[in-house]
Design a protein around this motif. Structure first.
Motif, PDB file in Angstrom:
ATOM      1  N   GLY A  32     -19.139  42.282  17.439  1.00 55.74           N
ATOM      2  CA  GLY A  32     -17.757  42.236  17.927  1.00 55.74           C
ATOM      3  C   GLY A  32     -16.814  43.160  17.198  1.00 55.74           C
ATOM      4  O   GLY A  32     -15.599  43.066  17.351  1.00 55.74           O
ATOM      5  N   PHE A  33     -17.355  44.071  16.391  1.00 54.99           N
ATOM      6  CA  PHE A  33     -16.489  44.971  15.626  1.00 54.99           C
ATOM      7  C   PHE A  33     -16.375  46.311  16.329  1.00 54.99           C
ATOM      8  O   PHE A  33     -15.291  46.761  16.694  1.00 54.99           O
ATOM      9  N   VAL A  34     -17.494  46.947  16.561  1.00 58.53           N
ATOM     10  CA  VAL A  34     -17.487  48.272  17.149  1.00 58.53           C
ATOM     11  C   VAL A  34     -18.868  48.471  17.749  1.00 58.53           C
ATOM     12  O   VAL A  34     -19.839  47.852  17.305  1.00 58.53           O
ATOM     13  N   TYR A  35     -18.962  49.282  18.777  1.00 56.38           N
ATOM     14  CA  TYR A  35     -20.260  49.507  19.397  1.00 56.38           C
ATOM     15  C   TYR A  35     -21.062  50.424  18.492  1.00 56.38           C
ATOM     16  O   TYR A  35     -20.742  51.599  18.323  1.00 56.38           O
ATOM     17  N   VAL A  36     -22.104  49.854  17.851  1.00 58.16           N
ATOM     18  CA  VAL A  36     -22.725  50.523  16.712  1.00 58.16           C
ATOM     19  C   VAL A  36     -23.308  51.882  17.078  1.00 58.16           C
ATOM     20  O   VAL A  36     -23.163  52.842  16.333  1.00 58.16           O
ATOM     21  N   ARG A  37     -23.928  51.983  18.222  1.00 55.59           N
ATOM     22  CA  ARG A  37     -24.561  53.258  18.558  1.00 55.59           C
ATOM     23  C   ARG A  37     -23.566  54.406  18.557  1.00 55.59           C
ATOM     24  O   ARG A  37     -23.915  55.540  18.288  1.00 55.59           O
ATOM     25  N   GLU A  38     -22.316  54.098  18.867  1.00 53.99           N
ATOM     26  CA  GLU A  38     -21.316  55.169  18.903  1.00 53.99           C
ATOM     27  C   GLU A  38     -20.623  55.331  17.562  1.00 53.99           C
ATOM     28  O   GLU A  38     -19.746  56.168  17.416  1.00 53.99           O
ATOM     29  N   SER A  39     -20.954  54.502  16.590  1.00 52.69           N
ATOM     30  CA  SER A  39     -20.261  54.562  15.314  1.00 52.69           C
ATOM     31  C   SER A  39     -21.247  54.502  14.164  1.00 52.69           C
ATOM     32  O   SER A  39     -20.982  53.914  13.133  1.00 52.69           O
ATOM     33  N   GLU A  40     -22.399  55.126  14.355  1.00 56.87           N
ATOM     34  CA  GLU A  40     -23.425  55.093  13.316  1.00 56.87           C
ATOM     35  C   GLU A  40     -22.902  55.628  11.986  1.00 56.87           C
ATOM     36  O   GLU A  40     -23.164  55.083  10.929  1.00 56.87           O
ATOM     37  N   GLN A  41     -22.142  56.698  12.073  1.00 56.17           N
ATOM     38  CA  GLN A  41     -21.646  57.331  10.852  1.00 56.17           C
ATOM     39  C   GLN A  41     -20.743  56.365  10.081  1.00 56.17           C
ATOM     40  O   GLN A  41     -20.854  56.216   8.868  1.00 56.17           O
ATOM     41  N   LEU A  42     -19.852  55.690  10.841  1.00 55.67           N
ATOM     42  CA  LEU A  42     -18.940  54.738  10.209  1.00 55.67           C
ATOM     43  C   LEU A  42     -19.716  53.654   9.474  1.00 55.67           C
ATOM     44  O   LEU A  42     -19.399  53.302   8.330  1.00 55.67           O
ATOM     45  N   MET A  43     -20.760  53.136  10.114  1.00 51.96           N
ATOM     46  CA  MET A  43     -21.523  52.054   9.505  1.00 51.96           C
ATOM     47  C   MET A  43     -22.308  52.571   8.292  1.00 51.96           C
ATOM     48  O   MET A  43     -22.457  51.870   7.289  1.00 51.96           O
ATOM     49  N   GLU A  44     -22.803  53.793   8.373  1.00 55.55           N
ATOM     50  CA  GLU A  44     -23.525  54.395   7.256  1.00 55.55           C
ATOM     51  C   GLU A  44     -22.570  54.572   6.069  1.00 55.55           C
ATOM     52  O   GLU A  44     -22.885  54.225   4.920  1.00 55.55           O
ATOM     53  N   ASP A  45     -21.373  55.090   6.355  1.00 57.55           N
ATOM     54  CA  ASP A  45     -20.367  55.258   5.301  1.00 57.55           C
ATOM     55  C   ASP A  45     -20.006  53.906   4.679  1.00 57.55           C
ATOM     56  O   ASP A  45     -19.827  53.790   3.461  1.00 57.55           O
ATOM     57  N   ALA A  46     -19.913  52.900   5.517  1.00 53.03           N
ATOM     58  CA  ALA A  46     -19.552  51.567   5.026  1.00 53.03           C
ATOM     59  C   ALA A  46     -20.630  51.052   4.068  1.00 53.03           C
ATOM     60  O   ALA A  46     -20.327  50.508   3.000  1.00 53.03           O
ATOM     61  N   ARG A  47     -21.891  51.269   4.443  1.00 52.15           N
ATOM     62  CA  ARG A  47     -23.007  50.847   3.592  1.00 52.15           C
ATOM     63  C   ARG A  47     -22.944  51.556   2.233  1.00 52.15           C
ATOM     64  O   ARG A  47     -23.162  50.963   1.169  1.00 52.15           O
ATOM     65  N   GLU A  48     -22.596  52.819   2.286  1.00 55.89           N
ATOM     66  CA  GLU A  48     -22.489  53.620   1.060  1.00 55.89           C
ATOM     67  C   GLU A  48     -21.416  53.031   0.145  1.00 55.89           C
ATOM     68  O   GLU A  48     -21.606  52.892  -1.064  1.00 55.89           O
ATOM     69  N   ARG A  49     -20.287  52.650   0.735  1.00 55.14           N
ATOM     70  CA  ARG A  49     -19.198  52.044  -0.058  1.00 55.14           C
ATOM     71  C   ARG A  49     -19.643  50.756  -0.730  1.00 55.14           C
ATOM     72  O   ARG A  49     -19.321  50.484  -1.875  1.00 55.14           O
ATOM     73  N   VAL A  50     -20.372  49.938   0.032  1.00 60.64           N
ATOM     74  CA  VAL A  50     -20.834  48.666  -0.527  1.00 60.64           C
ATOM     75  C   VAL A  50     -21.794  48.928  -1.678  1.00 60.64           C
ATOM     76  O   VAL A  50     -21.715  48.301  -2.745  1.00 60.64           O
ATOM     77  N   LYS A  51     -22.671  49.902  -1.485  1.00 55.98           N
ATOM     78  CA  LYS A  51     -23.623  50.283  -2.534  1.00 55.98           C
ATOM     79  C   LYS A  51     -22.886  50.667  -3.813  1.00 55.98           C
ATOM     80  O   LYS A  51     -23.213  50.209  -4.909  1.00 55.98           O
ATOM     81  N   GLN A  52     -21.869  51.518  -3.643  1.00 53.83           N
ATOM     82  CA  GLN A  52     -21.076  51.940  -4.794  1.00 53.83           C
ATOM     83  C   GLN A  52     -20.423  50.749  -5.486  1.00 53.83           C
ATOM     84  O   GLN A  52     -20.411  50.651  -6.720  1.00 53.83           O
ATOM     85  N   ALA A  53     -19.899  49.836  -4.659  1.00 54.87           N
ATOM     86  CA  ALA A  53     -19.238  48.665  -5.238  1.00 54.87           C
ATOM     87  C   ALA A  53     -20.234  47.836  -6.051  1.00 54.87           C
ATOM     88  O   ALA A  53     -19.917  47.333  -7.134  1.00 54.87           O
ATOM     89  N   LEU A  54     -21.454  47.696  -5.526  1.00 53.49           N
ATOM     90  CA  LEU A  54     -22.476  46.912  -6.228  1.00 53.49           C
ATOM     91  C   LEU A  54     -22.876  47.597  -7.535  1.00 53.49           C
ATOM     92  O   LEU A  54     -23.039  46.955  -8.576  1.00 53.49           O
ATOM     93  N   GLU A  55     -23.015  48.927  -7.466  1.00 53.75           N
ATOM     94  CA  GLU A  55     -23.385  49.671  -8.670  1.00 53.75           C
ATOM     95  C   GLU A  55     -22.314  49.525  -9.746  1.00 53.75           C
ATOM     96  O   GLU A  55     -22.616  49.372 -10.930  1.00 53.75           O
ATOM     97  N   LYS A  56     -21.071  49.574  -9.284  1.00 51.20           N
ATOM     98  CA  LYS A  56     -19.967  49.436 -10.228  1.00 51.20           C
ATOM     99  C   LYS A  56     -19.998  48.052 -10.889  1.00 51.20           C
ATOM    100  O   LYS A  56     -19.777  47.924 -12.101  1.00 51.20           O
TER     101      LYS A  56
END
Lengths: 554, 554
Positions: free
Chosen positions: A489-513
């Motif tokens: 219910g957030f965004v149609y993932v197939r059209e926003s793959e990049q956004l979701m990939e970037d989001a995952r990267e942010r979470v990764k960084q937060a966890l590393e921190k």
């Protein structure tokens, strides 16, 4: 014998500042009677809720004092909570025959078995403890409606129920003006009266005027006629059938509640139908289209109703044929306007001629307008007045109307649900407050959905949800798998793959921190992830989905 | 030079069978002009959506042919899509001064810079390629509204825009009846006309009648007067200010869009206000309450608007004082009825006297009723007619009205968005279909929320979500952690711990069964978990929450 107290309490548990959920408690000493037990349809922001019933904690806390539930008529907003109330409170119920007939259907649907339903007739009086209760005939958009007089040792209380003063009712049974006048003459302590139409000047039109419009519409129709109305409006159904007979059309009944009510009304003698007029819906094709009337549910555009299904070409027995005349003999209940409009549009698209609201005379209200209210006040001439059944503005308008007739302002009580209104022969005052409120019914759950769940549903409905899952290695204190992000219910993932990939990267960084800074408490890690991701997504999308971090441990 | 084609195409991209999103394409050979680019407010089932704009794929596919966008007036449903359209399509825009003034504000808010806005005056004519476009003054609920005549080599097309025929407009500038009559005399090929009020018999009342009601209300008010209205209704604002001057009250302006529009209208000379009448909202306490009028947004009960905040005691500058008179000078737009009711109730609770809808004369419509439509048809006497701006039933009613005036049925086109209507001097026909539809705007996302996302939001809003997380040991093929269940919007967990514990047990059993049966594909395991849990929860609760199994791998 203890000295009798010289005061009576009136406690509204519903119907104040709202349309629906009508329920009023009258208490004298150690005896309680309850007038009506209605439901309310959910507000727009009560997502997923099926219906709302009054909180009856006060009655359950005083269960031994409750002597009876007395009903004014068979509409949902007056009897709809009974399947839930009677499960918890085994007390006698009193009502007229049609009211009890409809109630029995509702109880059966909810698997509630009750053996203490007592039929009364308009004009009857019954004694329950110190209360002498009289049933007074009134007109309303359902047959067999009554007002109530409750004689107590302190004085007489009159509750109008829902009513209008129809001078030409379809069944010829006029409101019992004499009884109201007689009560007024003997002296009434408190009047509680219906405020639904307190904003409307003048008089509400007679139900019979709808019959005139039916007749005109029938005269112009060449093909089938389909009439949608409230199933409980037996007089309206009678008029539809009478007009069908006059124009030599057969009548088929469609929709579960319409079939149920017609059967009950026929059985109890509230509908008069010549033989061979009603046919089965499967037989309609055996007759010419000019000889058919279909009476159906769906006047509120309810998505699952028969009329809406026909409009959407989704009904398994009846489809709209170009040339059909569809009469929607009802006004949309506030909140249903768009559903009704949509149904009308689809009916037009199917080629039907649609006769609806904007056409005058196709529906009349069941509630008294200002001039009728004035007449009731002048007949009863109560000492104190409590406007009931209405949004706050209706109660205010009704209060002002009473004052315009000469009632002192301090004798009018615009009350709230749960307030205890206490009356002696000379004085009225708010003396306390009992538990009251909305109990939400969702599926089988009664009261298990509250504000927190509703707040979550609202957030989910607006921007959806992102779930972040991480598996942590407990011993090493580091990430073993993930983070994975799943969204709905957030965004149609197939059209926003990049956004979701970037989001995952942010979470990764937060966890590393977190790891770097030695943050090990799960709550802290979760809140870190939630903040980082929430901020990032808002910047990129201006949306605030729910973010739910879940940490698994191996 | 190529021989000129003898046909012109009219392609509605919005506004057919809907209120809003008005946009009409006129194409002659290789030249396209676009009339209006409006937005629509989301339907109830478009959860979380901010606004809806037309799909302009057709224009983007033919971008070199688009010569201009021509505007009829400055309402959102006619200009609101331009910030999105102009980002993708750099073409000249033509409109009257107030229309462009309001548009500039919208573009700035959306960070769109455009340097090709061209102001015209009512009465002007401009040549764009083969099109000669005339701007014809009409009355509407915004100043500076025009109808358009578009002269093409095939014939003249007239588009009324939104209009009414106010015989006593506030600014004295009457509809240019002469120009309509002249066009009719010269011969009009196609008329496109506003159908919003095609259901209403008679004439729409003059805007001036509202001034009379203002005057009466002001005369009875002893304390402050607060007027809520549409900010774009400059004439209404003028009347409020005029009445304030007459009763020697100062006027403070509240709400972002009200402040914006008043400033633009003052700057462009569309509002005439004597000096020292308008004061800052911070100054209101320097005057006696009988000397104050507050003009505010919020006539639709919008939750964040100034009036709603006041009603909820949540506005940081103004609170309602008992005795205040609040005038809601607007009708609820379909869908807003409940919001408006709630605001009225809260205002009453604060002790305000509220003057609203049911009081006659506090608002008039900006759209022509049936008798006005008939007059326009009779002045213009077109060969072909396309009803525009309306739900399907409005278009049908307008079509019937045209036929009642003698137009042959086959010359009326009740069209759908995207249909290509092709006209020669003698013939009209639907000859094709282009891409059209709704583009949903949610935050910064334009078109990234579609049916799948909306369907998920609907499910989430009704019964919430349960997330089942399991960590699997890849090598051993067995569960390493979990299953854990997290729910949101389903049930208040603290009160249903047993239910959630039972649910977890069911999932555990399902996973064990998978292991036993050698089911190792994740998709199969997930679907197993989903089915088992879904069935169990429906039995226990009669609810169908979204169930989202997530498998992590270590």
């Amino acid at each position: 014998m203890a000295r009798q107290p010289n005061k009576v309490q009136i406690i509204p548990l519903g119907g104040m500042g709202e349309i629906g959920k009508n329920m009023t408690v009258i208490r004298y000493g150690d005896e309680i009677i309850v007038i009506d037990s209605g439901l309310m349809f959910p507000e727009d922001d009560m997502l997923g809720i099926d219906l709302v019933i009054p909180d009856i904690t006060y009655l359950l806390d005083n269960r031994d004092l409750v002597k009876a539930i007395v009903l004014t008529h068979g509409h949902e907003d007056h009897i709809g909570a009974l399947p839930y109330v009677l499960k918890q409170l085994n007390v006698p119920v009193y009502g007229t025959r049609l009211t009890l007939g409809i109630l029995e259907g509702r109880l059966k649907e909810n698997n509630v078995s009750v053996n203490n339903l007592n039929a009364v007739k308009p004009g009857d009086q019954i004694q329950i403890g110190n209360f002498k209760i009289g049933f007074i005939r009134v007109s309303h958009s359902i047959a067999d409606a009554v007002a109530l007089s409750v004689k107590t040792p302190v004085g007489v209380i009159v509750h109008t129920g829902d009513f209008k003063l129809d001078q030409t009712p379809v069944d010829g049974k006029v409101t019992d003006f004499y009884r109201f006048a007689e009560l007024g003459d003997q002296g009434v302590l408190v009047l509680l009266a219906d405020s639904t139409n307190a904003e409307r000047p003048g008089y509400t039109q007679s139900e019979k005027s709808v019959g005139v419009t039916f007749d005109e519409t029938f005269r112009n129709a060449r093909e089938r006629i389909i009439i949608a109305s409230f199933s409980s409006n037996v007089h309206r159904i009678q008029q539809a059938i009478d007009t069908a007979c006059k124009h030599r059309r057969k009548v088929a009944i469609l929709g579960r509640s319409m079939v149920n009510v017609v059967n009950i009304a026929l059985e109890l003698g509230y509908l008069n139908v010549p033989e061979d007029v009603i046919i089965d819906i499967d037989e309609i094709n055996n007759y010419p289209s000019s000889g058919i009337v279909i009476l159906t549910t769906g006047s509120q555009g309810e998505p699952m109703s028969a009329l809406t299904r026909m409009a959407m070409s989704d009904h398994k027995k009846v489809e709209i044929i170009p040339g059909d005349t569809v009469i929607i003999s009802a006004t949309p209940i506030p909140g249903n306007e768009k559903l009704v409009s949509r149904t009308i549009d689809f009916l037009f698209r199917q080629g039907a001629e649609v006769v609806y609201e904007s056409t005058s005379g196709i529906h009349v209200s069941g509630h008294a307008s200002q001039e009728e209210l004035k007449l009731i006040h002048n007949l009863i001439r109560p000492k104190f007045f409590i406007p009931v059944h209405g949004e706050y503005r209706h109660l205010i308008k009704h209060s002002k109307l009473a004052q315009s007739l000469g009632m002192p302002k301090e004798n009018v009580f615009v009350a709230e649900n749960g307030q205890v209104l206490e009356f002696t022969p000379d004085k009225g005052a708010v003396t306390g407050k009992v538990t009251s409120g909305n109990v939400l019914v969702d599926g089988l759950g009664v009261g298990d959905v509250g504000n927190i769940v509703l707040r979550d549903r609202r957030q989910l409905s607006q921007d959806g949800i992102l779930i972040v899952v991480v598996t942590m290695d407990k011993q090493r204190g580091q990430v073993a798998a993930g983070p994975d992000i799943v969204s709905r219910g957030f965004v149609y993932v197939r059209e926003s793959e990049q956004l979701m990939e970037d989001a995952r990267e942010r979470v990764k960084q937060a966890l590393e921190k977190c790891e770097l800074n030695g943050v090990t408490e799960w709550a802290a890690i979760k809140s870190n992830v939630r903040d980082t991701l929430g901020k990032y997504l808002y910047e990129r999308t201006r949306r605030r989905p729910m973010i739910l971090p879940i940490i698994m441990e191996v």
